[in-house]
Write an enzyme that holds these catalytic residues in place. Sequence first.
Site, PDB file in Angstrom:
ATOM      1  CB  THR A  34      -0.937   0.028   1.226  1.00 12.44           C
ATOM      2  OG1 THR A  34      -1.883  -1.042   1.113  1.00 12.44           O
ATOM      3  CG2 THR A  34      -1.707   1.336   1.302  1.00 12.44           C
ATOM      4  CG  PHE A  74       0.362   4.584   3.811  1.00 19.51           C
ATOM      5  CD1 PHE A  74      -0.818   4.734   4.520  1.00 19.51           C
ATOM      6  CD2 PHE A  74       0.877   3.306   3.646  1.00 19.51           C
ATOM      7  CE1 PHE A  74      -1.472   3.626   5.047  1.00 19.51           C
ATOM      8  CE2 PHE A  74       0.231   2.198   4.166  1.00 19.51           C
ATOM      9  CZ  PHE A  74      -0.950   2.365   4.867  1.00 19.51           C
TER      10      PHE A  74
END
Length: 360
Positions: free
Chosen positions: A261, A263
Amino acid sequence: MDDELNSQLKPLRERIDAIDTQLIALLNQRAAVALEVGEIKKHFNAPVFRPEREQQVIARLQDMSMGPLGGDHISAIWREIMSASRELEQPFRAAYLGPVGTYSEQAMHLYFGQSIEGLPCSSIDEVFRSVDAGAAEFGVVPVENSTAGAVSRTLDLLLQTKLLIGGELALPIHHNLLTLSGGLTGVTRVCAHAQSLAQCQRWLATHAPHLECLAMSSNAEAARLAASDPTVAAIAGDRAAVHYGLQVAYALIQDDPHNRTRFVMIGKVPVGSSGRDQTSLIVSVKNEPGAVFKLLGPLARHGVSMTRFESRPARAGTWEYYFYIDIEGHRDSAAVAAALAELEEKAAFLKILGSYPRAS
């Protein structure tokens, strides 16, 4: 055996102790200089955290190092050194999608170091509001996942607010199925953030098809629920398991073993050039033939590489779209500045979300 082992280790341990004595003295000298830097910054009302400067420090040390420490070791060590120095200069907060134990919290500590004060928020909207209102200097929000794609709410809020992207971090995501007992006996539901459920859907369909899937505001919230309800399993990481006293029923259940992921760090202050930067922007074009092709022309003409291109409906009922684009380089560099100036003339809408150091 023990006597022989200790006799061989003793001189090496004495050398390590001597080196540690030198290190602690040098680290305190460095901290004292950092405090002087902090006083100057206060006088000029300059921000304490300068991600471009920290990136330059780490890159220089990585280039200098002859080993055996690798680049990742040096980055991890100096990020904590600089985090402690920042806390001495002036403590500050970072808001993140909470509660405690989320991947957002993990990303916050990896990026800012352990000395940052975290402000857990119940939603991505609240993270943006906290930074906008001054309750936190920075926010940490997920923007895209390698399996489930873009985080829609983050993209919407980047468009709607005035906050800027000041940094990014790509975090490997290792999902575990957690329960109170460490098994699935009596479990009827599995709870997690919608993105995490999507990232584990094949595993769940194969190994736990009888479990009802319920989306939660965060994985840590799901873990908190599982800690009080033996009929609930949660999808979350190791930090949540430890914090909420859960057992791992199944480890690494993400469908993609390389699941990551991305960020982004949001704030109010523009970031200077580190020499290895990226610029994010949102563009819309007039509804006419070849509009998207014309949109990309300025980037090609000025030799600016595009690393991400994603479309989102404008939600105006007119079948128009916003395009979220990442390009290599800082907005102040000659090539990027020229490309953006030309792009602004051709686009119906242009918003620069920020220039910031690229994640390694």
